[in-house]
Design an enzyme around this catalytic site. Structure first.
Site, mmCIF file in Angstrom:
data_model
loop_
_atom_site.group_PDB
_atom_site.id
_atom_site.type_symbol
_atom_site.label_atom_id
_atom_site.label_comp_id
_atom_site.label_asym_id
_atom_site.label_seq_id
_atom_site.Cartn_x
_atom_site.Cartn_y
_atom_site.Cartn_z
ATOM 1 N N THR A 1 -6.734 -22.475 -65.915
ATOM 2 C CA THR A 1 -6.951 -21.327 -66.790
ATOM 3 C C THR A 1 -7.066 -21.802 -68.235
ATOM 4 O O THR A 1 -7.910 -21.324 -69.004
ATOM 5 C CB THR A 1 -5.800 -20.320 -66.649
ATOM 6 O OG1 THR A 1 -5.543 -20.116 -65.268
ATOM 7 C CG2 THR A 1 -6.158 -19.000 -67.284
ATOM 8 N N ARG B 1 10.672 -1.155 -64.356
ATOM 9 C CA ARG B 1 9.419 -0.436 -64.204
ATOM 10 C C ARG B 1 9.616 0.729 -63.232
ATOM 11 O O ARG B 1 10.644 0.875 -62.606
ATOM 12 C CB ARG B 1 8.294 -1.327 -63.701
ATOM 13 C CG ARG B 1 8.689 -2.396 -62.803
ATOM 14 C CD ARG B 1 7.599 -3.402 -62.434
ATOM 15 N NE ARG B 1 6.350 -2.832 -61.983
ATOM 16 C CZ ARG B 1 5.562 -3.422 -61.074
ATOM 17 N NH1 ARG B 1 5.921 -4.556 -60.515
ATOM 18 N NH2 ARG B 1 4.428 -2.875 -60.731
ATOM 19 N N SER C 1 -15.437 -1.797 -46.746
ATOM 20 C CA SER C 1 -16.443 -1.795 -47.802
ATOM 21 C C SER C 1 -16.457 -3.125 -48.547
ATOM 22 O O SER C 1 -17.512 -3.718 -48.776
ATOM 23 C CB SER C 1 -16.156 -0.634 -48.761
ATOM 24 O OG SER C 1 -16.740 -0.865 -50.008
ATOM 25 N N SER C 2 -15.267 -3.603 -48.922
ATOM 26 C CA SER C 2 -15.194 -4.850 -49.691
ATOM 27 C C SER C 2 -15.693 -6.035 -48.884
ATOM 28 O O SER C 2 -16.371 -6.914 -49.411
ATOM 29 C CB SER C 2 -13.753 -5.143 -50.105
ATOM 30 O OG SER C 2 -13.352 -4.256 -51.084
ATOM 31 N N HIS D 1 5.621 -15.874 -55.839
ATOM 32 C CA HIS D 1 6.189 -15.717 -57.185
ATOM 33 C C HIS D 1 6.351 -14.238 -57.540
ATOM 34 O O HIS D 1 6.954 -13.914 -58.551
ATOM 35 C CB HIS D 1 5.378 -16.470 -58.246
ATOM 36 C CG HIS D 1 4.001 -15.938 -58.500
ATOM 37 N ND1 HIS D 1 2.924 -16.737 -58.698
ATOM 38 C CD2 HIS D 1 3.530 -14.683 -58.589
ATOM 39 C CE1 HIS D 1 1.843 -16.010 -58.899
ATOM 40 N NE2 HIS D 1 2.187 -14.742 -58.838
ATOM 41 N N HIS D 2 5.800 -13.374 -56.713
ATOM 42 C CA HIS D 2 6.058 -11.937 -56.897
ATOM 43 C C HIS D 2 7.397 -11.549 -56.291
ATOM 44 O O HIS D 2 7.768 -10.382 -56.301
ATOM 45 C CB HIS D 2 4.951 -11.110 -56.240
ATOM 46 C CG HIS D 2 3.602 -11.339 -56.846
ATOM 47 N ND1 HIS D 2 3.076 -10.529 -57.814
ATOM 48 C CD2 HIS D 2 2.677 -12.302 -56.637
ATOM 49 C CE1 HIS D 2 1.877 -10.971 -58.170
ATOM 50 N NE2 HIS D 2 1.616 -12.053 -57.469
ATOM 51 N N TYR E 1 -7.025 -12.390 -58.694
ATOM 52 C CA TYR E 1 -8.146 -13.209 -59.152
ATOM 53 C C TYR E 1 -9.477 -12.580 -58.780
ATOM 54 O O TYR E 1 -10.485 -12.826 -59.435
ATOM 55 C CB TYR E 1 -8.001 -14.634 -58.617
ATOM 56 C CG TYR E 1 -6.797 -15.279 -59.247
ATOM 57 C CD1 TYR E 1 -6.830 -15.628 -60.592
ATOM 58 C CD2 TYR E 1 -5.613 -15.434 -58.561
ATOM 59 C CE1 TYR E 1 -5.721 -16.149 -61.218
ATOM 60 C CE2 TYR E 1 -4.494 -15.955 -59.173
ATOM 61 C CZ TYR E 1 -4.549 -16.311 -60.498
ATOM 62 O OH TYR E 1 -3.450 -16.806 -61.112
ATOM 63 N N SER F 1 -18.304 -15.959 -69.806
ATOM 64 C CA SER F 1 -18.995 -17.242 -69.916
ATOM 65 C C SER F 1 -20.494 -17.066 -70.106
ATOM 66 O O SER F 1 -21.177 -18.007 -70.509
ATOM 67 C CB SER F 1 -18.747 -18.094 -68.666
ATOM 68 O OG SER F 1 -17.370 -18.262 -68.466
ATOM 69 N N HIS G 1 -2.006 -11.717 -54.306
ATOM 70 C CA HIS G 1 -2.268 -12.624 -55.416
ATOM 71 C C HIS G 1 -3.740 -12.991 -55.542
ATOM 72 O O HIS G 1 -4.297 -12.878 -56.627
ATOM 73 C CB HIS G 1 -1.343 -13.836 -55.449
ATOM 74 C CG HIS G 1 -1.362 -14.385 -56.840
ATOM 75 N ND1 HIS G 1 -0.647 -13.813 -57.857
ATOM 76 C CD2 HIS G 1 -2.142 -15.316 -57.418
ATOM 77 C CE1 HIS G 1 -0.966 -14.414 -59.003
ATOM 78 N NE2 HIS G 1 -1.854 -15.332 -58.760
ATOM 79 N N HIS H 1 -2.237 5.723 -59.558
ATOM 80 C CA HIS H 1 -2.890 5.100 -60.714
ATOM 81 C C HIS H 1 -3.303 3.672 -60.351
ATOM 82 O O HIS H 1 -4.438 3.258 -60.596
ATOM 83 C CB HIS H 1 -1.935 5.105 -61.911
ATOM 84 C CG HIS H 1 -2.331 4.171 -63.018
ATOM 85 N ND1 HIS H 1 -3.404 4.399 -63.838
ATOM 86 C CD2 HIS H 1 -1.790 2.995 -63.434
ATOM 87 C CE1 HIS H 1 -3.512 3.400 -64.715
ATOM 88 N NE2 HIS H 1 -2.556 2.537 -64.479
ATOM 89 N N TRP I 1 1.971 0.919 -55.334
ATOM 90 C CA TRP I 1 0.731 0.488 -54.654
ATOM 91 C C TRP I 1 1.029 -0.650 -53.700
ATOM 92 O O TRP I 1 0.250 -0.929 -52.804
ATOM 93 C CB TRP I 1 -0.333 0.093 -55.666
ATOM 94 C CG TRP I 1 -0.228 -1.293 -56.203
ATOM 95 C CD1 TRP I 1 0.696 -1.747 -57.106
ATOM 96 C CD2 TRP I 1 -1.057 -2.416 -55.890
ATOM 97 N NE1 TRP I 1 0.487 -3.070 -57.350
ATOM 98 C CE2 TRP I 1 -0.590 -3.514 -56.627
ATOM 99 C CE3 TRP I 1 -2.166 -2.607 -55.052
ATOM 100 C CZ2 TRP I 1 -1.174 -4.781 -56.556
ATOM 101 C CZ3 TRP I 1 -2.735 -3.877 -54.993
ATOM 102 C CH2 TRP I 1 -2.248 -4.932 -55.732
ATOM 103 N N LYS J 1 -10.434 -23.178 -69.029
ATOM 104 C CA LYS J 1 -11.417 -22.140 -69.293
ATOM 105 C C LYS J 1 -11.344 -21.669 -70.740
ATOM 106 O O LYS J 1 -12.355 -21.585 -71.435
ATOM 107 C CB LYS J 1 -11.197 -20.950 -68.351
ATOM 108 C CG LYS J 1 -11.624 -21.273 -66.947
ATOM 109 C CD LYS J 1 -11.729 -20.014 -66.126
ATOM 110 C CE LYS J 1 -12.752 -20.152 -65.036
ATOM 111 N NZ LYS J 1 -14.133 -20.155 -65.431
ATOM 112 N N ASP K 1 -34.039 -8.876 -53.961
ATOM 113 C CA ASP K 1 -33.008 -7.872 -53.732
ATOM 114 C C ASP K 1 -31.798 -8.599 -53.161
ATOM 115 O O ASP K 1 -31.776 -9.830 -53.116
ATOM 116 C CB ASP K 1 -33.507 -6.789 -52.750
ATOM 117 C CG ASP K 1 -32.769 -5.464 -52.970
ATOM 118 O OD1 ASP K 1 -31.545 -5.460 -52.788
ATOM 119 O OD2 ASP K 1 -33.426 -4.470 -53.341
ATOM 120 N N GLU L 1 -6.037 -11.155 -54.745
ATOM 121 C CA GLU L 1 -6.600 -9.899 -55.247
ATOM 122 C C GLU L 1 -6.624 -9.882 -56.781
ATOM 123 O O GLU L 1 -7.571 -9.397 -57.396
ATOM 124 C CB GLU L 1 -5.779 -8.724 -54.705
ATOM 125 C CG GLU L 1 -6.092 -7.360 -55.329
ATOM 126 C CD GLU L 1 -7.461 -6.837 -54.958
ATOM 127 O OE1 GLU L 1 -7.999 -7.251 -53.915
ATOM 128 O OE2 GLU L 1 -7.991 -6.014 -55.719
#
Lengths: 386, 289, 548
Positions: C339, C461, C180-181, C313-314, C268, C279, C264, C88, C153, C342, C117, C266
């Site tokens: 943040t 979890r 790809s990315s 922090h993870h 963002y 915005s 991390h 998932h 994951w 924003k 283009d 990722e």
């Protein structure tokens, strides 16, 4: 007009749902265990609870201010009310204000957060030491000073009820998934050091009432400490995904006043002496088969299944297996030392010699394996001790 | 294509190469996955996938080269290519940074902790008693058996000189190209290619020595792991770079490029310098220090 | 109005309506979709792919919530449950959210900066056409003997190394996604830096373009690191290395450091383009310029910078030295500042505007409120000491789903409604769009809010079954989940209706308050968006420059 009413009603419903949730959570003094963090029974857990509530309230207040401004704007500054758009684009003053104020709030948060963390991580002089080792999927506890050690696994009632479509309603099981066969017994008002590690994969030892969790990393030892103020039974479970039965390795603490704790220690020592006597004597086949069936059911059946047919492909069948029917020496070696790269563990560190001998006798004679072998606890002890 | 004026950005119309590339890539990687799981057919399908990819590279770049040589690219297109190559090299830098990070982490944190330093006192006492933090190491269980390392000031030092020299020769080739001196250009390029292949040859000899005589393998604990991962990926990049240089040399012989426009040459030269710099990092942190 | 005149000026000067000689739209299905080099067609491919993956990943979420509906195991074995949670996440992160944003980038960046283009059109095709193959490989592992990946994951070793033959397929699939990315982001950078129309200076770019430029840098910096990390897993599993094995001198925790150095940023990567879309939308429907454009740009850049120094922090529970924990705690708390800037700027943009509430605006407002809730719980999680309680509980699950579902996904939906008329030339059904918004918003809160309580009450979890004390809120959450899942069928219905059935043609300027180059083109825009660079003046840039 009608369109606008629908909008307001729908917005109000959403806002009410969110607000209701937040209010339940933030209700002052609410410590209901079903909905908020527990206060727990150690200085660390109380500090964490208080810190949690302070930060939660700061967040709620910030949220209320920001969202109120937004909703006022949504209600007042809408085209349908004929509000004309202002055309201002920026304000350096505003940007400075809403940069500096959050920084100040964060500094205010960081101060108690720092002291709390230092209290958590810097252990005082401790009076006793427990080594905790995580296995797939049970915990082993070693009382370093008293030389007591045992394995703690999910209790058999929960274990039966948790099978897929077991037919047992979890509501009928006492402390479903939060009960073990042997709880970790600890004394109150004693500074205890925990040395936490794992044997196979990463686990995490967590009892919320103590106020922290700590990862059990194979090959490394993590330290943590506690001092429990009140006697009682406290429950937790493994918090780091550790494979298929991650959800089924609970932790139960039985915290006793000093006197009762000392009595328990003595009782354990006698049990261990008794265990040694068990290893020394010769066992009959029937005795071993009876004990072995129990050991198999609690320790082995999780993977190899009650019928010995295993769960392909990860967990091989024992019925008719080359190992279970082959040379005894190989079979003992696999059970004592495990198999690298598979979930088969080194049971030599976890079970008593008697239990291993019984389980081996059982698996070599059950499921149609009929080897007729009887393995004595002495044999296991001799091989284990080289 | 006449209506694509010089000041207009060239936008190609349709291309079959990417989808061929994807087919090659999935064939190759799915085969690799079967291969590591001991399939006997997979090496052949892997080869087939690799051939498809090579076909794709030749076809795709051939098309780009033809368009470039027929003057369809203006300066803006050229800038796009430059940016593309630059950021591709940056992504490669980060790829190596990952393995250097692993090396530093192991040397600065993991191994000392296992040896009882810092927060590792209990780790050492209860789990790895008697293990001392040293480098190189195969870890407390001495995985892969004892081994010796390759001394820095032998072949690796020679290889350093070779790569540094190749950095000079490729720059000389560039100068020759700017002066439109074709003879010197091709000679310097071929010298660079030769140096590249000599480097790879020495590296292969070192690997043989390590496996056959020093007992140093990928399985030699964290030292063997980081050593072969870093030098191995670097060696693959040198090989790739040398092949690309060879292609550029052949193009030069065919009269491609001119003193003003030679992005293909520059891209490969950048790549070569990048491979060079990575080696310097390797030489210092893997061999010397 | 000046926008209208610019619009017609553009059409007069560069006739680019469908059918004229500038239109090279290829014919035939394969020609059009397999071989395409056109940014809009590739954008469409990305978006359709992402939508399919959204439903595949969503289907897995439904399995998860169905099993968690009641205590006890009713539907699946624990190992399959773990495969579902792992897949998932992988499908939603790499297959749905990221490709969807690349789809938006493809469609909108050339339109917003006045380019014909993308800068590297052939490579653009390849970066898309790798994905279907990569996900075929990833999803095929579910049908292998050893099952799909089941270690989460995050693929933490040593657990992930217990995966059987399928593990190699997972690693190579991740490599393909990374390739790809990286190609996609190189293209975005080259396009933005090299293809802007003359006069479109960096600080005149729409905020969506800015956020994507920064996102592309994040991608290039961290995707190779993920590739390296999974490569080390592969060699540890199959070639006997010991990067993550203490017996050989490695450390399982080292993987976590490397993974989260990728992971991390990722996060963002998934949320910065959402900031950009919101915005764009809020000023349009508030009929008022974006408040604090420059501050928004700097805030985005600060968030991106900070994302590189907060990864651990993870990992507050892994046993890091105290100094490390303090550093990562402080750095993480700092992220709240940009943040916050924003959010304050969005609210200030609405303030004294002349607002209307079409579907894109509703989703944008939903985003601001619900993302902020996720942001605030993120601030709570930053407090290292308390995180020793929160970590790996449903509180974390609630937190990151708040920032990703009513965060990133709501922004994707807002952007879809906002630009769908531009893409298709037809208006979507406003009524059904609004129904979609309200059902989604209410159900998403029923789905995720109770998970805060579950986590605080002690539910870890990634468990397939739980103690009976967690039964009530799990049931509520599952009900919310089923409604949320079903309500996404409305989304598909609206899109299909808009593309194939809607009779209401869209103007070039779809929204009254719309500003920016994309609205100066017809709907749908010509095949080569801007054959010659458009005129850039204060009326054609989306965010008026700040007068100093």
């Amino acid at each position: 007009m009608k369109k606008q009413n629908t909008f307001i009603v729908a917005a109000a419903v959403t806002a009410a749902v969110i607000a209701a949730f937040w209010l339940i959570l933030a209700a002052p003094g609410y410590t209901g265990n079903e909905i908020n963090m527990t206060r727990g029974v150690t200085s660390q857990s109380v500090i964490n609870y208080q810190l949690h509530m302070i930060i939660l309230w700061i967040c709620v207040i910030i949220g209320v201010i920001v969202f109120s401004a937004m909703f006022v704007s949504i209600v007042l500054h809408r085209k349908s009310k004929g509000h004309e758009a202002a055309q201002f684009t920026h304000s350096t003053k505003a940007e400075i204000v809403w940069t500096v104020i959050p920084v100040l709030i964060l500094i205010g948060m960081a101060i108690p957060a720092t002291t709390a963390l230092i209290n958590m991580e810097v252990a005082p002089e401790t009076e006793m030491t427990i080594k905790i080792t995580g296995f797939q999927w049970r915990w082993k506890y070693e009382y370093i000073e008293d030389e007591i050690q045992f394995i703690s696994s999910l209790d058999s009632n929960s274990n039966a009820a948790r099978r897929l479509a077991s037919g047992t309603d979890p509501e009928d099981v006492d402390h479903y998934l939060r009960e073990v066969d042997k709880p970790l017994v600890l004394p109150t008002e004693t500074k205890i050091k925990f040395l936490i590690t794992a044997d196979d994969v990463i686990h995490s030892w967590w009892v919320p009432a103590l106020g922290w969790k700590r990862d059990a990393v194979p090959g490394f030892i993590n330290e943590a400490w506690t001092e429990i103020m009140e006697p009682g039974v406290y429950r937790g479970q493994c918090a780091e995904l550790c494979g298929k039965d991650h959800g089924f390795m609970p932790i139960v603490l039985n915290v006793l006043p000093h006197k009762e704790y000392d009595a328990w220690v003595n009782e354990q020592k006698q049990l261990m002496a008794h265990e040694q006597a068990n290893v020394d004597r010769l066992w009959s086949r029937d005795e071993l088969m009876e004990l072995g069936e129990n050991v198999y059911a609690t320790q082995c059946a999780t993977c190899h299944q009650a019928d010995g047919l295993g769960l392909a492909p990860a967990f091989p069948a024992l019925a008719g297996s080359e190992v279970s029917k082959g040379p005894i020496g190989v079979n003992i070696d696999v059970v004592l030392h495990g198999r690298d790269g598979t979930a088969m563990q080194a049971w030599g560190n976890m079970l008593s010699e008697t239990d291993i001998a019984a389980a081996l006798t059982y698996t070599r004679n059950a499921f149609g394996n009929e080897t007729g072998d009887v393995i004595q606890p002495q044999t296991i002890a001799r091989i284990k001790n080289g | 294509m006449a209506h694509h004026a010089d000041d207009q950005y060239y936008v190609p119309h349709g291309t079959k190469w990417p989808i061929i590339g994807s087919l090659g890539m999935i064939t190759m990687l799915a085969s690799a996955a079967y291969w590591v799981n001991d399939s006997t057919v997979a090496p052949w399908t892997f080869l087939a996938g690799a051939l498809i990819l090579i076909y794709m590279v030749f076809g795709w770049f051939g098309e780009v080269i033809r368009e470039s040589e027929s003057g369809m690219y203006n300066d803006q297109v050229d800038t796009s290519f430059r940016m593309g190559m630059l950021w591709f090299i940056f992504s490669e830098v980060m790829f190596f940074a990952c393995f250097f990070g692993a090396l530093f982490y192991a040397r600065v944190f993991a191994v000392p902790w296992l040896g009882g330093e810092g927060t590792g006192a209990y780790t050492n006492e209860l789990l790895w008693r008697g293990y001392e933090s040293v480098w190189p190491t195969a870890g407390p269980d001495q995985l892969g058996g004892s081994f010796q390392t390759i001394p820095a000031f032998g072949v690796p030092f020679i290889n350093t000189l070779i790569l540094l020299a190749s950095g000079v020769t490729v720059t000389l080739a560039h100068h020759a190209l700017k002066k439109n001196n074709r003879g010197a250009l091709v000679s310097w390029l071929l010298a660079t290619v030769l140096l590249g292949f000599v480097f790879v040859f020495f590296q292969i000899e070192e690997y043989k020595e390590a496996y056959q005589h020093l007992g140093l393998t990928m399985g030699s604990g964290i030292y063997g792991s980081t050593f072969f991962m870093l030098t191995g990926f670097h060696g693959m990049h040198v090989s790739l770079g040398a092949i690309m240089l060879l292609v550029i040399a052949i193009r030069c012989m065919r009269g491609h490029f001119n003193p003003e426009h030679h992005f293909g040459f520059e891209a490969v030269a950048w790549y070569w310098h990048f491979v060079d710099v990575v080696w310097l990092g390797l030489f210092v942190f893997v061999y010397v220090y | 109005m000046s926008i209208e005149s610019t619009h017609s000026h553009d059409n007069d000067a560069h006739p680019a309506a469908p059918g004229d000689h500038h239109d090279h739209k290829p014919t035939g299905f394969f020609n059009r979709w397999l071989f395409t080099t056109n940014h809009k067609d590739i954008g469409t491919l990305y978006l359709v792919f992402a939508l399919i993956m959204f439903f595949i990943g969503g289907g897995m979420a439904m399995v998860i919530r169905a099993e968690l509906f009641m205590p006890g195991l009713q539907l699946v074995e624990p190992d399959f449950f773990n495969q579902m949670t792992t897949m998932h996440a992988l499908v939603m992160v790499f297959g749905a959210v990221m490709p969807a944003w690349v789809g938006f980038a493809n469609w909108m960046i050339p339109l917003m900066i006045g380019a014909p283009d993308m800068a590297l059109p052939r490579m653009n095709n390849w970066s898309f056409w790798i994905l279907p193959f990569a996900f075929t490989m990833l999803l095929s592992t579910l049908f292998m003997d050893s099952g799909g990946p089941a270690a989460g994951w995050t693929l933490y070793p040593p657990l992930s190394l217990q995966g059987g033959q399928s593990f190699a397929f997972v690693v190579f699939a991740i490599h393909m996604m990374g390739i790809s990315s990286i190609m996609g982001s190189i293209n975005v950078i080259a396009t933005i830096l090299n293809m802007r129309a003359p006069g479109m200076t960096l600080l005149r770019m729409p905020l969506f373009v800015w956020t994507w430029l920064i996102t592309a840098y994040l991608l290039i910096a961290v995707m190779p690191v993920l590739a390296g990390a999974v490569t080390m897993l592969l060699t540890d599993h199959f070639f006997g290395t010991s990067f993550f094995n203490a017996a050989g001198g490695g450390d399982p925790v080292m993987f976590q450091h490397i993974f989260w150095f990728f992971g991390h940023p990722e996060v963002y990567i998934m949320i910065l383009p959402a900031f950009g879309v919101v915005s764009e939308i809020i000023p349009t429907f508030a009929r008022k310029p974006l408040f604090g454009y420059a501050a928004m740009v700097f805030a985005t850049a600060s968030i991106a910078f900070l994302s590189f120094i907060v990864w651990a922090h993870h990992m507050f529970t892994v046993g890091m030295p105290l100094m490390g924990e303090l550093f990562f705690m402080y750095a993480t708390m700092l992220i709240a500042v940009p943040t916050g800037v924003k959010v304050f700027n969005w609210v200030s943009t609405m303030w004294k505007g002349s607002m209307t509430f079409e579907t894109p605006m509703l989703f944008a407002i939903g985003f601001v409120v619900l993302f902020t809730i996720g942001g605030l719980s993120g601030l709570m999680l930053a407090i290292a000491s308390v995180d020793l309680q929160y970590h790996d509980t449903y509180f974390v699950v609630a937190h990151f789903h708040y920032v990703l579902v009513p965060g990133a996904v709501f922004a994707l939906m807002a952007g879809t409604y906002y630009w769908l008329p531009k893409w298709t030339g037809h208006m979507y059904s406003e009524t059904w769009g609004k129904i979609h918004f309200w059902v989604s918003t209410i159900s998403v809160n029923i789905l995720f809010f109770p998970q805060h309580y579950l986590g605080l009450a002690g539910m870890p979890r990634r468990i397939p079954d739980y103690s009976t004390q967690f039964a009530d809120f799990n049931m509520i959450s599952s009900i919310g989940g089923f409604i949320f899942g079903a309500s996404q069928l409305i989304f598909v219905g609206v899109i299909v209706h808009c593309v194939y059935k809607s009779r209401k043609a869209a103007q070039g300027l779809v929204w009254e308050g719309g500003k920016g180059l994309e609205w100066t083109l017809s709907s749908p825009p010509p095949y080569h968006s801007f054959n010659t660079p458009p005129l850039i003046d204060p009326t054609t840039i989306s965010h008026p420059e700040e007068a100093h």
